[in-house]
Write an enzyme that holds these catalytic residues in place. Structure first.
Site, PDB file in Angstrom:
ATOM      1  N   THR A 463     -16.853  57.673 -24.968  1.00 48.47           N
ATOM      2  CA  THR A 463     -17.307  56.284 -24.927  1.00 48.47           C
ATOM      3  C   THR A 463     -18.181  55.895 -26.115  1.00 48.47           C
ATOM      4  O   THR A 463     -18.402  54.717 -26.356  1.00 48.47           O
ATOM      5  CB  THR A 463     -18.106  56.039 -23.643  1.00 48.47           C
ATOM      6  OG1 THR A 463     -19.169  57.001 -23.581  1.00 48.47           O
ATOM      7  CG2 THR A 463     -17.225  56.214 -22.411  1.00 48.47           C
ATOM      8  N   GLY A 504     -24.202  54.723 -17.848  1.00 48.78           N
ATOM      9  CA  GLY A 504     -24.734  55.697 -18.783  1.00 48.78           C
ATOM     10  C   GLY A 504     -25.769  55.140 -19.736  1.00 48.78           C
ATOM     11  O   GLY A 504     -26.911  55.611 -19.791  1.00 48.78           O
ATOM     12  N   ARG A 580     -26.487  42.648 -23.555  1.00 49.36           N
ATOM     13  CA  ARG A 580     -26.553  42.879 -24.991  1.00 49.36           C
ATOM     14  C   ARG A 580     -25.600  44.010 -25.372  1.00 49.36           C
ATOM     15  O   ARG A 580     -25.630  45.087 -24.781  1.00 49.36           O
ATOM     16  CB  ARG A 580     -27.985  43.224 -25.382  1.00 49.36           C
ATOM     17  CG  ARG A 580     -28.222  43.393 -26.862  1.00 49.36           C
ATOM     18  CD  ARG A 580     -29.711  43.512 -27.133  1.00 49.36           C
ATOM     19  NE  ARG A 580     -30.383  42.222 -27.002  1.00 49.36           N
ATOM     20  CZ  ARG A 580     -31.705  42.072 -26.894  1.00 49.36           C
ATOM     21  NH1 ARG A 580     -32.486  43.134 -26.869  1.00 49.36           N
ATOM     22  NH2 ARG A 580     -32.243  40.870 -26.801  1.00 49.36           N
ATOM     23  N   ASN A 583     -23.281  48.399 -29.542  1.00 47.72           N
ATOM     24  CA  ASN A 583     -22.448  48.754 -30.690  1.00 47.72           C
ATOM     25  C   ASN A 583     -21.107  48.042 -30.556  1.00 47.72           C
ATOM     26  O   ASN A 583     -20.285  48.409 -29.717  1.00 47.72           O
ATOM     27  CB  ASN A 583     -22.250  50.270 -30.756  1.00 47.72           C
ATOM     28  CG  ASN A 583     -21.512  50.712 -32.017  1.00 47.72           C
ATOM     29  OD1 ASN A 583     -20.504  50.138 -32.402  1.00 47.72           O
ATOM     30  ND2 ASN A 583     -22.030  51.742 -32.658  1.00 47.72           N
ATOM     31  N   LYS A 653     -25.589  45.773 -20.150  1.00 44.58           N
ATOM     32  CA  LYS A 653     -24.833  46.038 -18.937  1.00 44.58           C
ATOM     33  C   LYS A 653     -23.725  47.032 -19.277  1.00 44.58           C
ATOM     34  O   LYS A 653     -23.333  47.166 -20.422  1.00 44.58           O
ATOM     35  CB  LYS A 653     -24.207  44.746 -18.385  1.00 44.58           C
ATOM     36  CG  LYS A 653     -25.216  43.698 -17.938  1.00 44.58           C
ATOM     37  CD  LYS A 653     -24.517  42.441 -17.426  1.00 44.58           C
ATOM     38  CE  LYS A 653     -25.513  41.389 -16.945  1.00 44.58           C
ATOM     39  NZ  LYS A 653     -24.848  40.152 -16.468  1.00 44.58           N
ATOM     40  N   GLU A 657     -15.984  50.010 -17.528  1.00 42.65           N
ATOM     41  CA  GLU A 657     -15.033  49.805 -16.443  1.00 42.65           C
ATOM     42  C   GLU A 657     -14.608  48.359 -16.234  1.00 42.65           C
ATOM     43  O   GLU A 657     -13.531  48.112 -15.699  1.00 42.65           O
ATOM     44  CB  GLU A 657     -15.626  50.376 -15.153  1.00 42.65           C
ATOM     45  CG  GLU A 657     -15.741  51.886 -15.227  1.00 42.65           C
ATOM     46  CD  GLU A 657     -16.573  52.492 -14.122  1.00 42.65           C
ATOM     47  OE1 GLU A 657     -15.994  53.048 -13.184  1.00 42.65           O
ATOM     48  OE2 GLU A 657     -17.811  52.432 -14.215  1.00 42.65           O
TER      49      GLU A 657
END
Length: 691
Positions: A463, A504, A580, A583, A653, A657
């Site tokens: 991820t 995460g 926000r 990346n 957030k 998924e």
């Protein structure tokens, strides 16, 4: 709540481990070769239900290179566990076809594989039931649904409201069993040194594996180290230890040497989890203007006879749309099947397929544009809890998506647009996913050369977690990313929550920020050797009560071959409101990855159960079809700016998924628009359209 400055967070930083991966230096679980290594190959049950009578261990022990053959009759005893799936070789009972019933350990993989093939197992078979149906006599109401939601909810009088509604949609939908299929196989290398166990494991949560495995072998968690610096995908199937992890450790202790075990693609379809099939009934009552008066969503699912797993299929319906009368329910039946588990966006993904397909049917019944229908039913607060949303920008996603997709030019009439032998249609669906944050710990250390090391037992399953944590730490330390090293993927590091539930970055990032803040502690530059730690348990426990969710909207254009019924997705657009974005580069990968899986769910993925033998028939990529590069023709993911300071120090957030959640419904709605045929049972195979 203090927030991280955005000097580096928010920039498209390349993956910090990218060079390691492209040069092959990144080491995955199977690529560990401790001295005196042996190989283990498990044996799977050839019956669906019954009892093991005997195993001819002596015959395979005579074969070259074979060290041991372990089954219930000679296996070491394990401590009792709440997870019955992990009680390997502790009972002669067979609970499902494909269950591991023995393991062969040999000097080479080839010797172990051949011996496992030849191992004779005698069974007493019993009748089995593997068929999920909504009227199954053993359906029951579980105490709760994953992870800890109420099983049922109800407000008002939905039955009466439905009976008098001017417009009613009442439809059944279904989704099949689906398997995770990560690129990297599930694999473990187990090494004992006295009472200390090291597991080189492909896992989404090293800390969790340690806490689960240690008590099975009667050792304290401090005696177990789980090493997993790189993981080649998981999608939920590596969220916790499966039987193969325990088998590797058990076999290594039994033979007194390190053991390597990798789950084959075919074995994976029985022993590493899957998404439960669902049968869902959705009833929507509305006024002629499309405003909902009642929502009722019922889900029927399966679990195994040994472990209960109840997926939270109807929970997204609880937050999506305003309606004064509402009910959601879950019912479960225990069948002679493997235990289902998490698959990317469990619950939300199949649940929103049914809800969003029903909303499309309601839009047609009311003769209202599907985008406008959703906007008309936008709630001011969480419809069931009454809590304020920390932020909710679904309407912005719908409007921006409609603008970019060219939705205003859409003719709502189904089956009228043709191009090059294809029926063309467009569809839309909304998506949502809850914002989770779990306690984690981290440390930050300053070095004499002005560099920093941040340590946390997080997991990067592809991820980009290692990269975004580097950005978060760099901003908090007022340094640059190239001067910050983030160490993850090892249970010897400070405890971290698993990489799942899109939590995460929120969970680990909070711990990293607090550790880095403690290190700085008002100093312009911490002195060399200074180290600080953080534990976010109290902070998360004190969080004020709000309804926290990410939202999005997916738009799909499909082409359906007039002659063959083959459906192809021509365009796919996702617009998301997910706090926000830390990346943009890795975020886009996550969004389009989820959308690709959602498209695959809509058109291809289906694990087919053989009722006679109680086993999945399609157990490789030749028969279990997934979307390939040629299927992803034009896919785009964007996001709207969202400022939500009530989430975490980063204001982020989860994004892993939500991309999958609404996509299957958008594709199904587009297929209906193209053909006039409503497919309520996934996948959308060509035979369903031709018929």
């Amino acid at each position: 709540m203090t927030t991280v400055g955005m000097r580096y967070a928010g920039s498209a930083l390349d993956r910090v481990e990218g060079l390691e991966k492209v040069t092959g230096r990144a080491r995955y679980a199977f690529e560990n070769f401790p001295a005196d290594l042996t190989y283990a190959v498990p044996v799977q049950a050839a019956i669906a239900r019954g009892e093991i009578r005997a195993v001819d261990v002596a015959a395979v022990l005579e074969r070259p290179g074979v060290i041991a053959a372990i089954w219930y009759g000679n296996a070491p005893r394990l401590a009792p566990s709440d997870n019955a799936d992990l009680a390997v070789f502790q009972s002669p009972q067979v609970a499902y076809r494909g269950q591991y019933v023995a393991v062969v350990v040999a000097e080479t993989f080839e010797d172990a594989k051949e011996a496992a093939r030849l191992l004779q197992v005698e069974y007493t078979a019993e009748d089995h039931d593997v068929r999920l149906r909504a009227d199954h006599p053993n359906m029951y109401r579980p105490a709760w649904v994953n992870p800890n939601y109420p099983t049922d909810t109800e407000q008002g009088d939905p039955d009466t409201a439905l009976s008098v509604a001017p417009v009613l949609v009442d439809a059944m939908y279904s989704t099949p069993a689906e398997h995770n299929n990560p690129m990297e196989p599930h694999a473990t290398v187990a090494v004992w040194d006295g009472d200390a166990l090291t597991l080189y494991d492909s896992t989404q949560g090293a800390s969790g594996v340690r806490e689960t495995v240690a008590p099975l072998f009667g050792v304290p968690p401090a005696n177990v180290r789980v090493v997993s610096p790189h993981v080649g995908g998981g999608f939920g199937s590596k969220g916790g230890p499966w039987p193969y992890v325990v088998i590797a450790a058990l076999a290594a202790r039994h033979v007194g040497r390190p053991v390597k075990l990798a789950v084959t693609r075919q074995q994976m379809f029985a022993v590493t989890g899957y998404r439960t099939p669902t049968i869902q009934r959705v009833r929507l009552g509305a006024n002629v203007d499309g405003r909902l008066t009642a929502i009722v969503h019922d889900a029927f699912e399966q679990s195994s006879t040994i472990t209960e797993f109840a997926e939270q299929t109807t929970t997204p319906t609880r937050v999506m749309y305003a309606a004064p009368h509402r009910r959601t329910t879950h019912r479960l039946v225990r069948l002679v099947v493997p235990t289902p588990s998490w698959l990317r966006a469990p619950g939300e993904c199949p649940g929103m397929f049914a809800l969003e397909a029903a909303m499309d049917e309601l839009a047609i019944a009311c003769q209202i544009d599907p985008v406008e229908l959703r906007i008309r039913n936008e709630p001011d607060v969480d419809p069931e809890s009454g809590l304020a949303f920390s932020s909710r920008n679904l309407v912005a996603c719908l409007r921006e998506g409609a603008r970019r997709f060219g939705w205003a030019d859409r003719d709502p009439t189904p089956g009228v647009r043709r191009q090059d032998g294809l029926l063309i249609g467009t569809g839309v669906a909304a998506s949502t996913y809850p914002v989770y944050r779990r306690p984690s710990q981290a440390t930050a250390q300053a070095h004499p050369d002005g560099r920093f090391t941040v340590r946390i037992a997080a997991a990067d399953i592809g991820t980009g977690a290692r990269t975004v944590l580097t950005q978060i730490a760099a901003d908090t330390l007022r340094s640059s990313p190239d001067r910050v090293r983030v160490e993850i993927g090892d249970s010897a590091l400070p405890t971290a929550s698993l990489a799942g539930g899109s939590m995460g970055t929120a969970s680990w990032g909070t711990a990293v920020v607090r550790a880095c803040e403690a290190l700085m502690n008002g100093l312009d530059l911490p002195e060399a050797g200074r180290e600080a730690s953080a534990d976010t348990t109290e902070e998360i426990g004190a969080q004020r009560r709000l309804s926290r969710h990410a939202f999005g909207a997916q738009f799909a254009e499909v082409g359906v071959d007039v002659d063959t019924g083959e459906a192809r997705v021509l365009r796919l657009l996702g617009v998301f409101a997910a706090g926000r974005i830390i990346n943009p580069k890795t975020a886009r990968s996550q969004f389009i990855g989820g959308m690709t899986m959602g498209m695959s769910m809509a058109l291809f993925e289906e694990s087919i159960m053989d009722r006679e033998f109680g086993d999945y028939l399609n157990r490789d990529f030749a028969q279990y079809h997934v979307a390939a590069c040629a299927d992803v023709r034009d896919i785009e993911a964007i996001w709207v700016e969202e400022d939500d300071p009530d989430l975490n120090p980063m204001g982020s957030k989860g994004i892993g998924e939500i991309g999958i959640v609404g996509t299957a419904a958008a594709v199904a709605n587009a297929v209906h628009h193209a053909t006039g045929v409503r497919i309520r049972d996934l996948p959308i195979r060509l035979d369903k359209l031709v018929r």
